[in-house]
Design a protein around this motif. Structure first.
Motif, PDB file in Angstrom:
ATOM      1  N   LEU A 189       1.935  18.310  14.330  1.00  0.00           N
ATOM      2  CA  LEU A 189       0.907  17.294  13.318  1.00  0.00           C
ATOM      3  C   LEU A 189      -0.076  18.139  12.510  1.00  0.00           C
ATOM      4  CD1 LEU A 189       0.470  14.272  12.428  1.00  0.00           C
ATOM      5  CD2 LEU A 189      -1.113  14.164  14.270  1.00  0.00           C
ATOM      6  N   LYS A 190      -0.522  18.994  13.020  1.00  0.00           N
ATOM      7  CA  LYS A 190      -1.677  19.775  12.162  1.00  0.00           C
ATOM      8  C   LYS A 190      -1.035  20.534  11.089  1.00  0.00           C
ATOM      9  CE  LYS A 190      -4.428  20.316  16.467  1.00  0.00           C
ATOM     10  NZ  LYS A 190      -4.999  21.279  17.435  1.00  0.00           N
ATOM     11  N   GLN A 191       0.142  20.449  11.048  1.00  0.00           N
ATOM     12  CA  GLN A 191       0.823  21.315   9.846  1.00  0.00           C
ATOM     13  C   GLN A 191       1.112  20.715   8.581  1.00  0.00           C
ATOM     14  OE1 GLN A 191       4.290  23.561  11.023  1.00  0.00           O
ATOM     15  NE2 GLN A 191       3.965  23.172  13.168  1.00  0.00           N
ATOM     16  N   PHE A 192       0.291  19.109   8.681  1.00  0.00           N
ATOM     17  CA  PHE A 192       1.047  18.414   7.698  1.00  0.00           C
ATOM     18  C   PHE A 192      -0.232  17.677   7.083  1.00  0.00           C
ATOM     19  CE2 PHE A 192       4.893  18.488  10.095  1.00  0.00           C
ATOM     20  CZ  PHE A 192       5.619  18.614   9.169  1.00  0.00           C
ATOM     21  N   SER A 193      -0.210  17.140   5.885  1.00  0.00           N
ATOM     22  CA  SER A 193      -1.194  16.507   5.155  1.00  0.00           C
ATOM     23  C   SER A 193      -0.725  15.157   4.615  1.00  0.00           C
ATOM     24  CB  SER A 193      -2.071  17.257   3.906  1.00  0.00           C
ATOM     25  OG  SER A 193      -2.977  16.262   3.275  1.00  0.00           O
ATOM     26  N   CYS A 194      -0.938  14.081   4.684  1.00  0.00           N
ATOM     27  CA  CYS A 194      -0.495  12.737   4.292  1.00  0.00           C
ATOM     28  C   CYS A 194      -1.131  11.769   3.567  1.00  0.00           C
ATOM     29  CB  CYS A 194       0.113  12.157   5.571  1.00  0.00           C
ATOM     30  SG  CYS A 194       1.294  12.876   6.189  1.00  0.00           S
ATOM     31  N   ASN A 195      -0.716  11.128   2.673  1.00  0.00           N
ATOM     32  CA  ASN A 195      -1.429  10.275   1.908  1.00  0.00           C
ATOM     33  C   ASN A 195      -2.015   8.991   2.711  1.00  0.00           C
ATOM     34  OD1 ASN A 195       1.232  10.792   0.111  1.00  0.00           O
ATOM     35  ND2 ASN A 195      -0.548  10.915  -1.094  1.00  0.00           N
ATOM     36  N   LYS A 196      -1.249   8.478   3.797  1.00  0.00           N
ATOM     37  CA  LYS A 196      -1.687   7.260   4.270  1.00  0.00           C
ATOM     38  C   LYS A 196      -0.970   7.184   5.710  1.00  0.00           C
ATOM     39  CE  LYS A 196      -1.578   4.473   0.010  1.00  0.00           C
ATOM     40  NZ  LYS A 196      -0.426   5.345  -0.640  1.00  0.00           N
ATOM     41  N   LEU A 235       0.877  -1.346   0.052  1.00  0.00           N
ATOM     42  CA  LEU A 235      -0.022   0.166  -0.019  1.00  0.00           C
ATOM     43  C   LEU A 235       0.762   1.243   0.004  1.00  0.00           C
ATOM     44  CD1 LEU A 235      -2.930  -1.001   2.647  1.00  0.00           C
ATOM     45  CD2 LEU A 235      -2.987  -1.018  -0.045  1.00  0.00           C
ATOM     46  N   ILE A 236       2.312   1.121  -0.175  1.00  0.00           N
ATOM     47  CA  ILE A 236       3.106   2.334  -0.219  1.00  0.00           C
ATOM     48  C   ILE A 236       3.630   2.535  -1.375  1.00  0.00           C
ATOM     49  CG2 ILE A 236       5.068   3.309   0.997  1.00  0.00           C
ATOM     50  CD1 ILE A 236       4.439   1.697   3.529  1.00  0.00           C
ATOM     51  N   GLN A 237       3.439   3.713  -2.152  1.00  0.00           N
ATOM     52  CA  GLN A 237       4.191   4.136  -3.351  1.00  0.00           C
ATOM     53  C   GLN A 237       5.375   4.809  -3.076  1.00  0.00           C
ATOM     54  OE1 GLN A 237       0.871   5.297  -5.292  1.00  0.00           O
ATOM     55  NE2 GLN A 237      -0.041   3.187  -5.956  1.00  0.00           N
ATOM     56  N   GLU A 238       6.058   4.902  -4.132  1.00  0.00           N
ATOM     57  CA  GLU A 238       7.338   5.894  -4.031  1.00  0.00           C
ATOM     58  C   GLU A 238       6.507   7.304  -4.146  1.00  0.00           C
ATOM     59  OE1 GLU A 238       9.759   5.125  -7.283  1.00  0.00           O
ATOM     60  OE2 GLU A 238      10.709   3.496  -6.540  1.00  0.00           O
TER      61      GLU A 238
END
Length: 254
Positions: free
Chosen positions: A162-169, A90-93
């Motif tokens: 943590l609130k400063q970031f947006s992540c895929n998964k 489930l992890i991509q480059e």
């Protein structure tokens, strides 16, 4: 041990097969009232043969208690390694992912050796140290209060970062996954940080061996419909798998 009635033995057999049963299911199976079944369960619990809880009974205590990370390292090792390996698919480059704390995350971090480019945000000191061996992974370590029992970071400082970031998964380990209560952990501060991790992630992947299913920890993280994927082992009950899939969780069994 006191002699058991035939129905008592049948109830114990049912719990052995399913691990957890509802009072209503037992009423229908044995064609008796809920009062009778509750008396049966109370009697069997007094003999130490099962554990009662709201609406049913189980072979095992359904509450998860906090264990030191060193103790957890020696529990269900093979299942955790298979689960971690499955998570790699489930992890991509070029992904930006969160690895939360927990022993299954340690295994996943080790398996990322040679993988990349990748950005990993983590609350786990052990995960960050493990990933330092990989030059293709950009590591963002949350700062704040250190929970020594789990070697992880919690508290207001980590939450503000943590609130400063947006992540895929988000890859998250839990202490309990209950069909009614949802996913949970044994520590309230960890649960709150995990809630924020879910909020800043597009997809939520739970890594939990089957011993965590039908258990509850002290701190609720989220209801089950917040989960996108559950990776677990082959001991998951068919009915649990079906219930999860019914609410939209993709269940990967390894």
């Amino acid at each position: 041990m006191e002699k058991l009635q035939p129905r008592h033995n049948d109830i114990l057999k049912e719990i052995d097969e399913k691990d957890y049963v509802l009072v209503q299911e037992l009423c229908e199976k044995f064609n008796v009232s809920s009062v009778t079944i509750r008396k049966d369960l109370s009697y069997l619990e007094s003999l130490g043969l099962l554990f009662r809880n709201h609406g049913g009974a189980s072979k095992h205590v359904r509450y998860a208690y906090e264990k030191n990370v060193d103790e957890k390292e020696n529990i269900n090792v093979e299942a955790k390694q298979r689960i971690a390996k499955a998570a790699l698919s489930l992890i991509q480059e070029n992904d930006c992912i969160i690895l939360a704390s927990g022993t299954t995350m340690h295994y996943l971090a080790r398996m990322l050796n040679g993988f990349g480019p990748l950005t990993v945000l983590t609350s786990s000191l052990r995960v960050a140290i493990e990933l330092c061996n990989n030059p293709n992974i950009n590591i963002i370590q949350l700062g704040g209060e250190v929970r020594k029992s789990s070697t992880s970071i919690v508290g207001s400082i980590s939450e503000s970062i943590l609130k400063q970031f947006s992540c895929n998964k988000l890859f998250l380990g839990v202490d309990g996954l209950d069909m009614d209560f949802g996913i949970s952990t044994s520590n309230a501060a960890e649960a709150h940080l995990n809630q924020l991790m879910i909020e800043c992630s597009d997809k939520v992947v739970i890594l939990a061996d089957s011993s965590k299913l039908n258990k509850k920890g002290f701190g609720k993280i989220a209801p089950l419909d917040k989960i996108d994927y559950l990776i677990t082992d082959h001991k998951i009950l068919d009915e649990d798998k079906a219930k999860l899939e019914e609410i939209g969780v993709s269940v990967i069994v390894k």
